[in-house]
Scaffold this motif. Sequence first.
Motif, mmCIF file in Angstrom:
data_model
loop_
_atom_site.group_PDB
_atom_site.id
_atom_site.type_symbol
_atom_site.label_atom_id
_atom_site.label_comp_id
_atom_site.label_asym_id
_atom_site.label_seq_id
_atom_site.Cartn_x
_atom_site.Cartn_y
_atom_site.Cartn_z
ATOM 1 N N THR A 258 -22.516 -13.421 -1.960
ATOM 2 C CA THR A 258 -22.698 -13.734 -3.373
ATOM 3 C C THR A 258 -22.312 -12.508 -4.172
ATOM 4 O O THR A 258 -22.695 -11.386 -3.828
ATOM 5 N N CYS A 259 -21.545 -12.741 -5.223
ATOM 6 C CA CYS A 259 -21.036 -11.654 -6.052
ATOM 7 C C CYS A 259 -21.432 -11.870 -7.504
ATOM 8 O O CYS A 259 -21.711 -12.994 -7.918
ATOM 9 N N GLU A 260 -21.394 -10.787 -8.252
ATOM 10 C CA GLU A 260 -21.531 -10.872 -9.703
ATOM 11 C C GLU A 260 -20.322 -10.184 -10.305
ATOM 12 O O GLU A 260 -20.015 -9.043 -9.960
ATOM 13 N N SER A 261 -19.629 -10.890 -11.170
ATOM 14 C CA SER A 261 -18.412 -10.316 -11.746
ATOM 15 C C SER A 261 -18.768 -9.187 -12.703
ATOM 16 O O SER A 261 -19.737 -9.270 -13.450
ATOM 17 N N CYS A 262 -17.988 -8.127 -12.626
ATOM 18 C CA CYS A 262 -18.168 -6.972 -13.500
ATOM 19 C C CYS A 262 -17.041 -6.893 -14.526
ATOM 20 O O CYS A 262 -17.233 -6.374 -15.619
ATOM 21 N N ARG A 263 -15.876 -7.399 -14.128
ATOM 22 C CA ARG A 263 -14.712 -7.304 -15.003
ATOM 23 C C ARG A 263 -13.745 -8.437 -14.682
ATOM 24 O O ARG A 263 -13.490 -8.736 -13.517
ATOM 25 N N VAL A 264 -13.208 -9.056 -15.733
ATOM 26 C CA VAL A 264 -12.203 -10.106 -15.572
ATOM 27 C C VAL A 264 -11.005 -9.726 -16.426
ATOM 28 O O VAL A 264 -11.134 -9.506 -17.629
ATOM 29 N N VAL A 265 -9.838 -9.616 -15.782
ATOM 30 C CA VAL A 265 -8.601 -9.303 -16.497
ATOM 31 C C VAL A 265 -7.691 -10.522 -16.367
ATOM 32 O O VAL A 265 -7.297 -10.898 -15.270
ATOM 33 N N ASP A 266 -7.391 -11.124 -17.499
ATOM 34 C CA ASP A 266 -6.611 -12.353 -17.552
ATOM 35 C C ASP A 266 -5.212 -12.011 -18.052
ATOM 36 O O ASP A 266 -5.041 -11.575 -19.174
ATOM 37 N N SER A 267 -4.185 -12.150 -17.185
ATOM 38 C CA SER A 267 -2.802 -11.889 -17.589
ATOM 39 C C SER A 267 -1.985 -13.168 -17.446
ATOM 40 O O SER A 267 -2.519 -14.216 -17.112
ATOM 41 N N LYS A 268 -0.685 -13.070 -17.676
ATOM 42 C CA LYS A 268 0.193 -14.243 -17.628
ATOM 43 C C LYS A 268 0.189 -14.915 -16.263
ATOM 44 O O LYS A 268 0.174 -16.127 -16.158
ATOM 45 N N GLU A 269 0.244 -14.129 -15.201
ATOM 46 C CA GLU A 269 0.412 -14.675 -13.863
ATOM 47 C C GLU A 269 -0.855 -14.685 -13.019
ATOM 48 O O GLU A 269 -1.012 -15.528 -12.142
ATOM 49 N N LEU A 270 -1.747 -13.712 -13.250
ATOM 50 C CA LEU A 270 -2.928 -13.550 -12.398
ATOM 51 C C LEU A 270 -4.197 -13.358 -13.211
ATOM 52 O O LEU A 270 -4.154 -12.797 -14.301
ATOM 53 N N ILE A 271 -5.284 -13.779 -12.641
ATOM 54 C CA ILE A 271 -6.602 -13.414 -13.136
ATOM 55 C C ILE A 271 -7.179 -12.494 -12.079
ATOM 56 O O ILE A 271 -7.218 -12.850 -10.900
ATOM 57 N N GLN A 272 -7.567 -11.297 -12.468
ATOM 58 C CA GLN A 272 -8.163 -10.365 -11.520
ATOM 59 C C GLN A 272 -9.632 -10.212 -11.857
ATOM 60 O O GLN A 272 -9.992 -9.972 -13.008
ATOM 61 N N ILE A 273 -10.458 -10.358 -10.843
ATOM 62 C CA ILE A 273 -11.903 -10.271 -11.014
ATOM 63 C C ILE A 273 -12.416 -9.117 -10.166
ATOM 64 O O ILE A 273 -12.189 -9.073 -8.960
ATOM 65 N N GLY A 274 -13.098 -8.197 -10.809
ATOM 66 C CA GLY A 274 -13.805 -7.136 -10.105
ATOM 67 C C GLY A 274 -15.257 -7.553 -10.001
ATOM 68 O O GLY A 274 -15.890 -7.860 -11.020
ATOM 69 N N ALA A 275 -15.791 -7.613 -8.799
ATOM 70 C CA ALA A 275 -17.152 -8.111 -8.617
ATOM 71 C C ALA A 275 -17.910 -7.245 -7.620
ATOM 72 O O ALA A 275 -17.329 -6.691 -6.690
ATOM 73 N N SER A 276 -19.208 -7.146 -7.846
ATOM 74 C CA SER A 276 -20.052 -6.406 -6.901
ATOM 75 C C SER A 276 -20.882 -7.406 -6.103
ATOM 76 O O SER A 276 -21.206 -8.491 -6.580
ATOM 77 N N PHE A 277 -21.222 -7.020 -4.880
ATOM 78 C CA PHE A 277 -22.028 -7.873 -4.018
ATOM 79 C C PHE A 277 -23.478 -7.812 -4.481
ATOM 80 O O PHE A 277 -24.014 -6.731 -4.724
ATOM 81 N N VAL A 278 -24.118 -8.967 -4.576
ATOM 82 C CA VAL A 278 -25.522 -8.994 -4.975
ATOM 83 C C VAL A 278 -26.409 -9.605 -3.898
ATOM 84 O O VAL A 278 -27.605 -9.372 -3.886
#
Length: 164
Positions: A129-149
């Motif tokens: 289980t993760c909790e997202s810390c950062r979401v970067v939404d670009s034209k081609e990709l969505i990148q999610i930085g998440a920490s384990f909870v």
Amino acid sequence: MRKDSLICFRLSKNLHKSLITVAQEERRSLSSAIEIILTNHLKERKALKGIKKEKRQYPRKAVSVPTFINHISSGGEKILAGSITDISLKGVRISIPQDISGESFTELDKCKFEIIFTLPNGNRPIHLTCESCRVVDSKELIQIGASFVDGDFNCYKALQTYLM
């Protein structure tokens, strides 16, 4: 950083256009974008002297591992497919192709979700289980930085064994 050297080199038109695109997306000058790319490459190879010690408690490991993301929102349960691009004992960076869904992924910002993946050379699925810390939404990709909870002890132990 003091810039006291000039360097000139030739490259293909395609590479030049790609560098310009990256610079524009990051709102930087072409020179600055090239400098960052070269610096990151040298850091990866540990060839750049004077690099500060890693500040992260747990170093990241670059991987390319397919993953399923189980996101429960007010609209119900959604299962997305993505790829883990780097992983540490504390968290992950996940890339999701933009064409998977036409919707916005801002709802994934600061929320909990479950990821399911198999480690390279592993034979059993890892559920964390993760909790997202950062979401970067670009034209081609969505990148999610998440920490384990939260996660099963055996899953976290398998991850620890893989990273050590």
